[in-house]
Design a protein around this motif. Structure first.
Motif, PDB file in Angstrom:
ATOM      1  N   THR A 113      -9.254   7.264   0.562  1.00  0.00           N
ATOM      2  CA  THR A 113      -8.488   6.170  -0.048  1.00  0.00           C
ATOM      3  C   THR A 113      -8.863   4.816   0.533  1.00  0.00           C
ATOM      4  O   THR A 113      -9.201   3.883  -0.214  1.00  0.00           O
ATOM      5  N   LYS A 144       1.574   6.205  -7.371  1.00  0.00           N
ATOM      6  CA  LYS A 144       0.444   6.906  -7.985  1.00  0.00           C
ATOM      7  C   LYS A 144       0.751   8.394  -8.158  1.00  0.00           C
ATOM      8  O   LYS A 144       0.200   9.055  -9.043  1.00  0.00           O
ATOM      9  N   LEU A 160      -2.285  -0.283  -6.617  1.00  0.00           N
ATOM     10  CA  LEU A 160      -2.110   0.818  -7.564  1.00  0.00           C
ATOM     11  C   LEU A 160      -3.270   0.870  -8.553  1.00  0.00           C
ATOM     12  O   LEU A 160      -3.776   1.952  -8.884  1.00  0.00           O
ATOM     13  N   VAL A 171       0.823   3.987  -3.095  1.00  0.00           N
ATOM     14  CA  VAL A 171       0.481   5.399  -2.882  1.00  0.00           C
ATOM     15  C   VAL A 171       1.554   6.303  -3.491  1.00  0.00           C
ATOM     16  O   VAL A 171       1.249   7.328  -4.115  1.00  0.00           O
ATOM     17  N   HIS A 172       2.817   5.931  -3.317  1.00  0.00           N
ATOM     18  CA  HIS A 172       3.904   6.757  -3.859  1.00  0.00           C
ATOM     19  C   HIS A 172       4.011   6.632  -5.383  1.00  0.00           C
ATOM     20  O   HIS A 172       4.313   7.614  -6.068  1.00  0.00           O
ATOM     21  N   PHE A 194      -6.389  10.214   3.005  1.00  0.00           N
ATOM     22  CA  PHE A 194      -6.060   8.791   2.934  1.00  0.00           C
ATOM     23  C   PHE A 194      -7.023   7.961   3.781  1.00  0.00           C
ATOM     24  O   PHE A 194      -7.492   6.897   3.348  1.00  0.00           O
ATOM     25  N   ARG A 227      -3.578  15.481   3.987  1.00  0.00           N
ATOM     26  CA  ARG A 227      -3.314  14.243   3.250  1.00  0.00           C
ATOM     27  C   ARG A 227      -3.681  13.005   4.059  1.00  0.00           C
ATOM     28  O   ARG A 227      -4.206  12.034   3.514  1.00  0.00           O
ATOM     29  N   TRP A 228      -3.391  13.027   5.371  1.00  0.00           N
ATOM     30  CA  TRP A 228      -3.712  11.865   6.202  1.00  0.00           C
ATOM     31  C   TRP A 228      -5.219  11.635   6.243  1.00  0.00           C
ATOM     32  O   TRP A 228      -5.687  10.505   6.159  1.00  0.00           O
ATOM     33  N   LEU A 262       0.824  -1.203   0.000  1.00  0.00           N
ATOM     34  CA  LEU A 262       0.000   0.000   0.000  1.00  0.00           C
ATOM     35  C   LEU A 262       0.862   1.258   0.000  1.00  0.00           C
ATOM     36  O   LEU A 262       0.566   2.228  -0.708  1.00  0.00           O
ATOM     37  N   TYR A 316     -10.676  13.851  -4.029  1.00  0.00           N
ATOM     38  CA  TYR A 316      -9.526  14.478  -3.369  1.00  0.00           C
ATOM     39  C   TYR A 316      -9.560  16.003  -3.520  1.00  0.00           C
ATOM     40  O   TYR A 316      -9.195  16.727  -2.592  1.00  0.00           O
ATOM     41  N   LEU A 330      -6.156   2.353  -6.698  1.00  0.00           N
ATOM     42  CA  LEU A 330      -5.988   3.787  -6.478  1.00  0.00           C
ATOM     43  C   LEU A 330      -6.311   4.587  -7.737  1.00  0.00           C
ATOM     44  O   LEU A 330      -6.889   5.678  -7.672  1.00  0.00           O
TER      45      LEU A 330
END
Length: 312
Positions: free
Chosen positions: A225, A113, A196, A110-111, A221, A217-218, A106, A207, A199
């Protein structure tokens, strides 16, 4: 009389008629899927039935004579200490392995994406561990964790953390960690690619709206997310759990279940009892017990997830 009352008083015979009518109208669809269904039943169903039958017999591998013993194998297994040791070690192996693969997968997804430089390269590179045969990856990690020539010990010695090489795979207390690290490295790419894909299916408008409302961001998520990935996480973790439970190559190549059975799981023990020791009946009994554990887990997991009428 109301509609609900009329439905409640509908005779059982009419339900049968509706069932027959349903089959008549959908007969072509069932005929089309019949070959695939028969093939799956023969390929999957027969081995399960034969394994259960074999578990009721004393069946030495070096003899064609089978002796019926009923549930004797099951009684002996459930009354043995090694069975509960194997349960603990299998559960530890599955929980730590699946948790590590899920969290790392995960995080990587996330990175990947995000709009990072070289994103296509990294997406391809992260597939490499999953594409390498498990046995080869296990051999590589066995060398990495070697007490004299391994990279891990070389780094620890260089940093002054240890005075001499640590035999990770030879230490009963930490050998399982050395094996589970290899399994996590192998299985993480699959989880990352699945996450991915999930996502990328989440609308960006969610968003954008959250950012306008001041969500960090948290919080994005946590409240966007994760709920949107719920079904993807379910399927991915369920598949990973099953694959990790039945994993054989990594453990066998690195430790063969040792030292002193501390890295053995039910699958490793089934191989040793049924094939190496030649006790096919007892090995089949272990297989049936492992299958039942997986079946119960899958049913409970799906029911808990779909509690409240949610659809997958």
């Amino acid at each position: 009389m109301g509609t609900a009352e009329e439905y409640a008083e509908t005779p059982a015979g009419s339900r049968l008629e509706r069932g027959v009518d349903y089959l008549r109208h959908n007969s072509r669809a069932y005929l089309l899927i019949a070959p695939a269904a028969i093939f799956l039943l023969s390929v999957v169903g027969y081995p399960i039935i034969e394994t259960f039958r074999l578990s009721l017999y004393e069946s030495p591998a070096d003899s064609s004579v089978e002796t019926y013993v009923g549930f004797q194998h099951y009684v002996e297994i459930l009354g043995s200490d090694i069975f509960y040791q194997l349960l603990w070690q299998t559960g530890r192996w599955v929980v730590v392995g699946v948790a590590g693969k899920t969290l790392l997968g995960l995080l990587i997804a996330v990175h990947l994406k995000g709009d990072i430089k070289g994103r296509k390269f990294f997406r391809t590179a992260f597939l490499i561990p999953w594409g390498i045969p498990y046995a080869i990856s296990a051999v590589v990690f066995r060398w990495i964790e070697h007490p004299q020539y391994g990279y891990i010990n070389a780094v620890l010695l260089k940093l002054g953390v240890v005075d001499q090489g640590v035999g990770i795979l030879g230490n009963p207390d930490i050998a399982w960690l050395g094996v589970v690290v290899a399994d996590i490295w192998i299985g993480t790419p699959f989880m990352a690619i699945i996450f991915l894909a999930g996502l990328q299916s989440i609308p960006e408008e969610l968003y954008e709206a959250a950012a306008i409302d001041g969500a960090e961001r948290w919080h994005q998520f946590r409240y966007i997310t994760l709920p949107q990935l719920k079904s993807v996480i379910l399927i991915a973790t369920l598949l990973s759990t099953i694959w990790t439970f039945v994993s054989f190559d990594t453990i066998w190549t690195m430790t063969r279940g040792g030292p002193i059975n501390t890295t053995s799981t039910l699958v490793i023990w089934i191989y040793q009892v049924g094939l190496e020791n030649g006790n096919l009946g007892r090995g089949a009994a272990f297989s049936v017990i492992g299958f039942l554990f997986l079946l119960v887990f899958a049913i409970v997991y799906l029911r808990v997830y779909t509690h409240g009428g949610e659809e997958l």
